[in-house]
Design an enzyme around this catalytic site. Sequence first.
Site, PDB file in Angstrom:
ATOM      1  N   SER A   1       0.822  -1.220   0.000  1.00 20.01           N
ATOM      2  CA  SER A   1       0.000   0.000   0.000  1.00 20.01           C
ATOM      3  C   SER A   1       0.851   1.262   0.000  1.00 20.01           C
ATOM      4  O   SER A   1       0.328   2.365   0.141  1.00 20.01           O
ATOM      5  CB  SER A   1      -0.917   0.013   1.235  1.00 20.01           C
ATOM      6  OG  SER A   1      -0.151  -0.062   2.433  1.00 20.01           O
TER       7      SER A   1
ATOM      8  N   ASN B   1      -1.054  -2.807  13.676  1.00 19.97           N
ATOM      9  CA  ASN B   1      -2.496  -2.631  13.861  1.00 19.97           C
ATOM     10  C   ASN B   1      -2.820  -1.328  14.590  1.00 19.97           C
ATOM     11  O   ASN B   1      -3.721  -0.589  14.194  1.00 19.97           O
ATOM     12  CB  ASN B   1      -3.087  -3.815  14.629  1.00 19.97           C
ATOM     13  CG  ASN B   1      -2.991  -5.116  13.860  1.00 19.97           C
ATOM     14  OD1 ASN B   1      -2.498  -5.149  12.740  1.00 19.97           O
ATOM     15  ND2 ASN B   1      -3.452  -6.197  14.469  1.00 19.97           N
TER      16      ASN B   1
ATOM     17  N   HIS C   1     -40.820  22.439  -7.416  1.00 20.56           N
ATOM     18  CA  HIS C   1     -41.023  21.524  -8.548  1.00 20.56           C
ATOM     19  C   HIS C   1     -40.448  22.113  -9.845  1.00 20.56           C
ATOM     20  O   HIS C   1     -40.886  21.764 -10.938  1.00 20.56           O
ATOM     21  CB  HIS C   1     -42.512  21.189  -8.742  1.00 20.56           C
ATOM     22  CG  HIS C   1     -43.173  20.659  -7.517  1.00 20.56           C
ATOM     23  ND1 HIS C   1     -43.135  19.324  -7.157  1.00 20.56           N
ATOM     24  CD2 HIS C   1     -43.880  21.290  -6.542  1.00 20.56           C
ATOM     25  CE1 HIS C   1     -43.803  19.153  -6.022  1.00 20.56           C
ATOM     26  NE2 HIS C   1     -44.250  20.334  -5.629  1.00 20.56           N
TER      27      HIS C   1
ATOM     28  N   SER D   1     -16.350  24.511 -26.325  1.00 14.91           N
ATOM     29  CA  SER D   1     -16.621  23.305 -27.101  1.00 14.91           C
ATOM     30  C   SER D   1     -15.554  23.141 -28.172  1.00 14.91           C
ATOM     31  O   SER D   1     -15.073  24.119 -28.742  1.00 14.91           O
ATOM     32  CB  SER D   1     -18.003  23.404 -27.748  1.00 14.91           C
ATOM     33  OG  SER D   1     -18.170  22.412 -28.741  1.00 14.91           O
TER      34      SER D   1
ATOM     35  N   ASN E   1     -19.360  26.452 -21.505  1.00 11.01           N
ATOM     36  CA  ASN E   1     -19.916  25.356 -20.712  1.00 11.01           C
ATOM     37  C   ASN E   1     -19.579  25.501 -19.226  1.00 11.01           C
ATOM     38  O   ASN E   1     -18.436  25.815 -18.875  1.00 11.01           O
ATOM     39  CB  ASN E   1     -19.385  24.020 -21.223  1.00 11.01           C
ATOM     40  CG  ASN E   1     -19.797  23.753 -22.660  1.00 11.01           C
ATOM     41  OD1 ASN E   1     -20.888  24.120 -23.074  1.00 11.01           O
ATOM     42  ND2 ASN E   1     -18.914  23.125 -23.429  1.00 11.01           N
TER      43      ASN E   1
ATOM     44  N   TYR F   1      -8.446  -6.675  13.827  1.00  8.60           N
ATOM     45  CA  TYR F   1      -7.878  -6.281  12.536  1.00  8.60           C
ATOM     46  C   TYR F   1      -7.947  -7.415  11.524  1.00  8.60           C
ATOM     47  O   TYR F   1      -7.628  -8.565  11.818  1.00  8.60           O
ATOM     48  CB  TYR F   1      -6.418  -5.825  12.687  1.00  8.60           C
ATOM     49  CG  TYR F   1      -5.882  -5.290  11.380  1.00  8.60           C
ATOM     50  CD1 TYR F   1      -6.140  -3.979  11.000  1.00  8.60           C
ATOM     51  CD2 TYR F   1      -5.176  -6.108  10.503  1.00  8.60           C
ATOM     52  CE1 TYR F   1      -5.699  -3.488   9.784  1.00  8.60           C
ATOM     53  CE2 TYR F   1      -4.735  -5.630   9.284  1.00  8.60           C
ATOM     54  CZ  TYR F   1      -5.002  -4.320   8.929  1.00  8.60           C
ATOM     55  OH  TYR F   1      -4.570  -3.843   7.717  1.00  8.60           O
TER      56      TYR F   1
ATOM     57  N   GLN G   1      -7.308  -2.541   5.060  1.00  7.55           N
ATOM     58  CA  GLN G   1      -6.384  -1.775   4.221  1.00  7.55           C
ATOM     59  C   GLN G   1      -7.144  -0.986   3.151  1.00  7.55           C
ATOM     60  O   GLN G   1      -6.649   0.015   2.637  1.00  7.55           O
ATOM     61  CB  GLN G   1      -5.361  -2.704   3.557  1.00  7.55           C
ATOM     62  CG  GLN G   1      -4.326  -1.976   2.709  1.00  7.55           C
ATOM     63  CD  GLN G   1      -3.159  -2.874   2.344  1.00  7.55           C
ATOM     64  OE1 GLN G   1      -2.369  -3.261   3.209  1.00  7.55           O
ATOM     65  NE2 GLN G   1      -3.057  -3.227   1.075  1.00  7.55           N
TER      66      GLN G   1
ATOM     67  N   LYS H   1      -7.992   3.257   3.095  1.00  7.43           N
ATOM     68  CA  LYS H   1      -7.158   4.431   2.834  1.00  7.43           C
ATOM     69  C   LYS H   1      -7.451   5.119   1.513  1.00  7.43           C
ATOM     70  O   LYS H   1      -7.624   6.345   1.467  1.00  7.43           O
ATOM     71  CB  LYS H   1      -5.682   4.042   2.922  1.00  7.43           C
ATOM     72  CG  LYS H   1      -5.272   3.580   4.310  1.00  7.43           C
ATOM     73  CD  LYS H   1      -3.866   3.049   4.344  1.00  7.43           C
ATOM     74  CE  LYS H   1      -3.604   2.337   5.659  1.00  7.43           C
ATOM     75  NZ  LYS H   1      -4.500   1.145   5.854  1.00  7.43           N
TER      76      LYS H   1
END
Length: 460
Positions: free
Chosen positions: A26, A114, A160, A281, A289, A321, A326, A329
């Site tokens: 990781s 942990n 509405h 565009s 836009n 754990y 993992q 994250k």
Amino acid sequence: MASSQKLWGGRFTGATDPLMTAYNESIHYDKRMFNADIDGSKAYAKALEQRGIISADELDKMLDGLEAVRDEWKTNKFTLQPSDEDIHTANERRLGEIIGTGIAGKLHTGRSRNDQVTTDMRLWLRDELDIIQKSLVGLLQVFVARAESDLDIIMPGYTHLQRAQPIRWSHFLLSHAFSILNDLDRLKQIYSRVNRLPLGAGALAGNPFAVDRKFLQKELGFEGVIMNSMNAVADRDYVIEFMFWASMVMTHISRLAEDLIIYSTSEFNFVTLSDAYSTGSSIMPQKKNPDSLELLRGKSGRVFGNMMGFMVSVKGIPSTYNKDLQEDKEPLFDSSKTVLDSIQILTGVLSTLTVNPENIAKSLTADMLATDLAEYLVRKGVPFRETHHISGSAVRMAEERNTTIDKLSVEDFKSLHPLYEEDVADVFNYESSVEKRCAIGGTAKSCVLEQIQTIKKALE
């Protein structure tokens, strides 16, 4: 990779499959927690020295070494190695290279990844919450400034997506501002639950060397200590709660973005976005836009997905754990960045937005005052349910004549109810209509000014 190079390698004799190594690591995303990891390690080293696990000289070497590691991260000189499974192993490996493994190897005494990882995450998230909170305050200040400057603009209010009643443009802005103010309040509540210490819980059963967790709490600036070691290492409620909060604030941002997208169309032309927050565009030269607003709306779904994905990951895992955790994250990091970026983009959009009062005024129509027409009779003692029907009859009469209700004569109104008099014409005044809405929270000028002061006071 040989198992002996890993923190947990002593139990294993065979090498890890390369795909499994990549699947398991990781470091490419949790390296952003290097500061938090080093702060946690420095505090833990001091706690070990207090218990006599390491000497004062060893502590000094650890602290200096950890600062050297931090400096390498800050100056982009830290070189990752294949054995660096995560930020914790990377920092410990580099610390050993700087001060020697004989000393560095003592740092993890009684500590598990942990309790280490969740400490890092809480420290990291705590800092992020501070940054996000300041950005929210900045956004609210822009809301207030725009509400003050645009106070006299009267616009159609919609239900509405149909024209309903006249309101002040500032009242519309503040309706969204109060949602953001509630988000700010919720964020402060989350902070107190994030700011609790798990370090010293060990793998799950607690620390075997009786480190002073109260000392660790004060050293790292936590408000309290998590009292159950199993809960300390397993709890990811604070991650889910933050991601829920992120989803909530993105909902509010998305709804405002949708309103502004509609109001910026040629059909409405109530507002014009700054060039800084618009794009063109590739084929139609005339286009401008509202990509900033569309991305704000679109990224809300991304944040919702992060929350739901992680909740599904944790809903069925057993106690304490598990490696599933993992997966906390990446969605956490992504949600935090997305929310912060979105708040800053919206702040820029609002601060540079051009409001077009003339176009807004042209959109006001007499039928929006049908409720005021009913209230005219209410003030003369006629029950509202009856006046509602009478006002509806006036609307129908105008439609049948292909005109608007303000063009009906006094005689027309008298044919509907004898209490209509010459002053019924005064009903058809938009300024008068909004000023009648003067109860707390209404769209009258005095009420809008009170709302502005409420937000200002909350930000003090």
